[in-house]
Design a protein around this motif. Structure first.
Motif, PDB file in Angstrom:
ATOM      1  N   LEU A 149       0.827  -1.206   0.000  1.00  0.00           N
ATOM      2  CA  LEU A 149       0.000   0.000   0.000  1.00  0.00           C
ATOM      3  C   LEU A 149       0.864   1.261   0.000  1.00  0.00           C
ATOM      4  O   LEU A 149       0.584   2.219  -0.736  1.00  0.00           O
ATOM      5  N   TYR A 187      -2.998  -5.763  -1.914  1.00  0.00           N
ATOM      6  CA  TYR A 187      -3.049  -5.250  -0.543  1.00  0.00           C
ATOM      7  C   TYR A 187      -4.169  -5.925   0.253  1.00  0.00           C
ATOM      8  O   TYR A 187      -3.944  -6.414   1.366  1.00  0.00           O
ATOM      9  N   THR A 241      -3.895  -2.577  -5.282  1.00  0.00           N
ATOM     10  CA  THR A 241      -4.983  -2.555  -4.297  1.00  0.00           C
ATOM     11  C   THR A 241      -5.505  -3.961  -4.038  1.00  0.00           C
ATOM     12  O   THR A 241      -5.760  -4.341  -2.891  1.00  0.00           O
ATOM     13  N   VAL A 290      -8.523   2.969  -2.558  1.00  0.00           N
ATOM     14  CA  VAL A 290      -8.203   2.723  -1.149  1.00  0.00           C
ATOM     15  C   VAL A 290      -9.178   3.499  -0.279  1.00  0.00           C
ATOM     16  O   VAL A 290      -9.422   4.693  -0.504  1.00  0.00           O
TER      17      VAL A 290
END
Length: 223
Positions: free
Chosen positions: A19, A161, A158, A32
């Motif tokens: 991230l 993550y 993303t 996010v």
């Protein structure tokens, strides 16, 4: 420390690195959820109140410092960085995360384990806040998952993550199973139940993540 605990910690650390890499290198936080990042910052702030009073090990202290500093730096980037904050999709990230905080705190006041845990400190106050952090962490990913469903198109970083975050908690479940069979009297229902709930919240994401990987397609979640 067993291999599952170490793997879980390293996976959690990897999620933070991914991230931060996205935010710092690409200068973007698209996809996010700031709401989730604020909840995680609160989780770590409440869980690691003992960082300056109780020394467990160098490894433990370093990991606490990493998660505290990284969580607050991510929130700062998304809120205040003149370039990164432009990519934040405030109109889609509308989950009312504040409504998760009070119920988790009330539940922690009512339901907490009567035991001495080094990570939680010895006082009733510290144990309640430590338990609160467990309950809040279990649901902190909800704003992020809702945002991904709304935006549908998920970039690779993303997706990685969120996958790593879910994998970290799954590995901790194996850690608890291992410790249950190898350590006498190792039974802690509250962390176990909170961890299982947290892992189950990722089930739908995991399914579509592996489908996209299997079919070599871009990750998309159903609206």
């Amino acid at each position: 420390m067993n291999i599952f605990r170490l793997a879980g910690d390293m996976t959690h650390l990897a999620s933070v690195v991914v991230l931060l890499l996205k935010i710092h290198t690409i200068k973007s936080c698209a996809g996010v959820s700031l709401k989730t990042q604020e909840l995680y910052a609160l989780v770590f702030a409440m869980r690691y109140l003992d960082i300056f009073t109780d020394f467990i090990s160098l490894y433990n202290t370093v990991m606490k410092l990493i998660f505290l500093s990284s969580s607050f730096s991510i929130v700062w980037y998304m809120r205040s960085h003149k370039i990164v904050r432009r990519s934040y999709d405030k109109d889609q990230d509308t989950f009312r995360h504040r409504f998760l905080v009070l119920p988790c705190f009330i539940l922690a006041l009512l339901v907490h384990e009567k035991f001495t845990v080094k990570e939680a400190g010895g006082s009733f106050f510290c144990i309640v806040l430590w338990t609160f952090s467990l309950f809040l962490e279990a649901v902190a990913i909800l704003p992020q998952l809702v945002l991904l469903q709304r935006t549908r198109n998920i970039d690779n970083l993303t997706g990685q993550y969120v996958f790593l975050l879910g994998a970290y908690r799954g590995l901790y479940i194996f850690n608890w199973i291992y410790r249950y069979f190898t350590e006498p009297h190792y039974v802690h229902w509250i962390p176990w139940i909170a961890g299982i709930v947290q892992t189950l919240l990722y089930a739908d994401f995991f399914y579509y993540y592996f489908q996209s990987w299997k079919n070599n397609k871009k990750l998309q979640l159903p609206a």
